[in-house]
Design an enzyme around this catalytic site. Structure first.
Site, short mmCIF file in Angstrom:
data_model
loop_
_atom_site.label_atom_id
_atom_site.label_comp_id
_atom_site.label_asym_id
_atom_site.label_seq_id
_atom_site.Cartn_x
_atom_site.Cartn_y
_atom_site.Cartn_z
N HIS A 68 0.88 -1.29 0.05
CA HIS A 68 0.00 0.08 0.02
C HIS A 68 0.84 1.27 -0.15
O HIS A 68 0.46 2.37 -0.47
CB HIS A 68 -1.11 -0.05 1.13
CG HIS A 68 -0.30 -0.01 2.61
ND1 HIS A 68 0.65 -0.98 2.95
CD2 HIS A 68 -0.18 1.11 3.56
CE1 HIS A 68 1.29 -0.56 4.26
NE2 HIS A 68 0.57 0.62 4.50
N ARG A 69 2.00 1.18 0.63
CA ARG A 69 3.22 2.05 0.23
C ARG A 69 4.33 1.44 -0.27
O ARG A 69 4.68 0.33 0.17
CB ARG A 69 3.63 2.68 1.70
CG ARG A 69 2.31 3.19 2.44
CD ARG A 69 2.46 4.72 2.03
NE ARG A 69 1.14 5.58 2.87
CZ ARG A 69 -0.27 5.40 2.95
NH1 ARG A 69 -0.74 4.65 1.71
NH2 ARG A 69 -1.02 6.05 3.57
N LYS A 73 9.33 -2.75 3.07
CA LYS A 73 10.75 -2.58 3.80
C LYS A 73 10.94 -3.60 5.10
O LYS A 73 9.68 -4.14 5.53
CB LYS A 73 10.59 -1.20 4.55
CG LYS A 73 11.86 -0.91 5.33
CD LYS A 73 12.90 -0.22 4.32
CE LYS A 73 14.21 -0.04 4.96
NZ LYS A 73 14.89 -1.03 5.17
N LYS A 97 4.41 -2.64 12.10
CA LYS A 97 5.27 -1.68 12.64
C LYS A 97 5.49 -0.44 11.89
O LYS A 97 5.46 0.72 12.71
CB LYS A 97 6.75 -2.46 12.74
CG LYS A 97 7.63 -1.99 13.35
CD LYS A 97 9.09 -2.49 13.25
CE LYS A 97 8.90 -4.36 13.70
NZ LYS A 97 10.33 -4.76 13.64
N LYS A 109 10.06 -8.88 4.44
CA LYS A 109 10.99 -9.61 5.01
C LYS A 109 11.63 -10.60 4.00
O LYS A 109 10.99 -11.39 3.40
CB LYS A 109 10.57 -10.30 6.27
CG LYS A 109 11.59 -10.56 7.59
CD LYS A 109 11.82 -9.36 8.37
CE LYS A 109 12.59 -9.29 9.65
NZ LYS A 109 12.21 -8.24 10.40
N SER A 366 15.95 3.53 9.57
CA SER A 366 16.29 3.06 8.07
C SER A 366 15.44 4.18 7.01
O SER A 366 15.86 4.45 6.37
CB SER A 366 15.56 1.64 8.06
OG SER A 366 16.37 0.58 8.16
N1 GLU Z 1 15.11 -5.92 10.75
C1 GLU Z 1 14.51 -4.74 11.57
C2 GLU Z 1 13.38 -4.96 12.03
O1 GLU Z 1 12.69 -6.09 12.22
C3 GLU Z 1 14.81 -3.46 10.60
C4 GLU Z 1 14.08 -3.43 9.36
C5 GLU Z 1 14.35 -2.15 8.51
O2 GLU Z 1 15.22 -1.32 8.83
O3 GLU Z 1 13.98 -2.30 7.46
O4 GLU Z 1 12.59 -3.99 12.27
#
Ligand code: GLU
Length: 474
Positions: A68-69, A73, A97, A109, A366
């Protein structure tokens, strides 16, 4: 089937159950709920690499939970037992998150099934570059669409290799360096990213203790100073969280749980010294002045005020949650409490700051790194000296009016122009404060919501469903 056999499947179910709890208090129809929970796409790759004269086959995944965005990430995990459902669960957590801390990304992920301790640096580089090529050639790595970051078993080194591989494949992409975050600072990284998740845990806890009514809910009172903390995992997140909290906020780290067991010192452990010992010896056993028990799981059940699991998922579950003595659990790891463990803790009145909030500091910074890469300039570069000169003028004016020189510390504070690290910390603090404030406010204003996790998920799900509804996807 046992938890072990279920692997990532039980983790994915656990995340879904927690989301369902939040959906239950919202006016979301089951079909919309299904659409939100579903993983948008998953890539599985297997590739051979010649290692020491033998061909080894590696398997990895990249799951995209939401788009959606864009970009989507989330980190890339290197672990021997990683599997597809685990990566999917972690991708979903990334969606929630990002939404909770208002980072405009979808959730993703990656995971590679590998035990990094068994390979040399050069071998890891070959494997990582090959994995990155697989991801890039299939549209799962790019500054616009999918941007990985470090996670368990990966760090700056892997991110630099991934960025360089992408650059070789796409030299025409002017934003190539933004294809991954968590890079070394001299390779397009940002100041403060390495410690960002630990720093976020600290900022989150500080904000929590600014709300005395919430602190009282846990059975604690006062501030962070003197609180007894047990930490599990002295990796990047646990180390920084424990270090900052003990050195800057006066908490006592009474126990540290590591792979080989738990060390305990009721007077408080020197985190930096333990970390140096761990690096030198590969274990915490034998750390001078601390009691050691090889049964690390016992560490989670020690008497303390705050328990910070900062290692892996599923460590607090139906079988041990009743024996947890902490008043507050702060999920610095992703998914350390299973949904059954969560229920037991809730029933007992143990409060939890959930992972999707508590460890969001990494992705917040990030986001700053990605923006820095797209602007091709470090934060503060334009205004720092200007602000400094302004500050000096202000100091002179104040001294002229007051007739006396300002104290040295005040003078240097007022005359300082913010550098990149100052700005990153300020932005991270702001994100953690606003998000917790919203979570607390919602929990206190809706009597159907009985815990911080549900409040956090409701906030995320509301934003998500709006995003989907606006574009007519649901
Ligand atoms: N692996 C980290 C997390 O679980 C960072 C993810 C990121 O910075 O994209 O939040």
């Amino acid at each position: 089937m046992t938890q072990q056999q279920l692997g990532g499947l039980s983790f994915r179910r656990s995340v879904d159950q927690m989301v369902d709890r939040a959906l239950g208090v919202m006016q979301v129809t089951p079909d919309v709920a299904e659409a939100i929970k579903a993983c948008a796409s998953v890539l599985q790759v297997s590739f051979p690499v010649n290692i020491r004269g033998r061909v080894e086959l590696f398997t990895g995944w990249r799951a995209v939970h939401s788009t959606h965005r864009l970009p989507s990430k989330g980190g890339i995990r290197y672990a021997p037992n990683v599997d597809q459902p685990e990566v999917e669960a972690l991708a979903a957590l990334m969606t929630y998150k990002c939404s909770i801390v208002s980072v405009p990304f979808g959730g993703s992920k990656g995971g590679l099934r590998i035990d990094p301790s068994k390979y040399t640096r050069d071998e890891m580089q070959t494997v990582t570059r090959r994995f990155a090529r697989e991801l890039a050639s299939k549209g799962f790595l790019s500054p616009a669409m999918n941007v990985p970051a470090p996670d368990v078993g990966t760090g700056q080194r892997e991110m630099a290799w991934i960025a360089d591989t992408y650059k070789q494949l796409h030299p025409e992409d002017v934003n190539y360096v933004a294809c991954v975050t968590g890079k070394p600072v001299d390779h397009g990284g940002i100041q403060g990213r390495t410690e960002a998740t630990g720093r976020g845990v600290q900022f989150g806890l500080r904000e929590f203790f600014r709300h005395p009514e919430e602190v009282r809910r846990t059975g604690m009172d006062g501030g962070l100073d003197g609180k007894r903390v047990v930490i599990q995992g002295l990796g990047n997140v646990g180390y920084h969280a424990a270090k900052f909290l003990s050195e800057e906020d006066g908490v006592r780290i009474v126990a540290i749980v590591e792979r080989d067991g738990v060390i305990v010192d009721p007077n408080g452990l020197d985190v930096e010294a333990v970390y140096q010992y761990l690096v030198a010896h590969g274990k915490v056993e034998g750390f001078p002045g601390a009691a050691f028990d090889a049964d690390g799981a016992k560490g989670l059940l020690l008497e303390c005020d705050i328990l910070i699991p900062a290692a892996v998922e599923g460590v607090i579950h139906e079988g041990n949650a009743a024996a947890v003595q902490a008043k507050l659990v702060v999920e610095a790891a992703n998914g350390p409490v299973t949904s059954e463990g969560d229920r037991v803790l809730r029933d007992r009145g143990v409060e939890i700051l959930p992972d999707a909030y508590a460890n969001a500091g990494g992705v917040v910074v990030s986001y700053f790194e990605w923006i820095r890469n797209l602007t091709h300039m470090r934060f503060g570069r334009l205004e720092r000296r200007f602000d400094e000169a302004r500050g000096e003028e202000l100091v002179s004016a104040l001294e002229a009016i007051g007739g006396t020189p300002l104290q040295h510390y005040l003078r240097s504070k007022l005359a300082k122009g913010a550098d990149e690290l100052d700005l990153v910390r300020s932005g991270l603090d702001d994100a953690m404060r606003i998000a917790l404030h919203e979570i607390i406010e919602l929990r206190n204003s809706d009597e159907q919501i009985e815990d911080y996790r549900t409040a956090a998920y409701v906030i995320a799900l509301r934003k998500l469903s709006k995003a989907y509804i606006y574009v007519g996807e649901i």
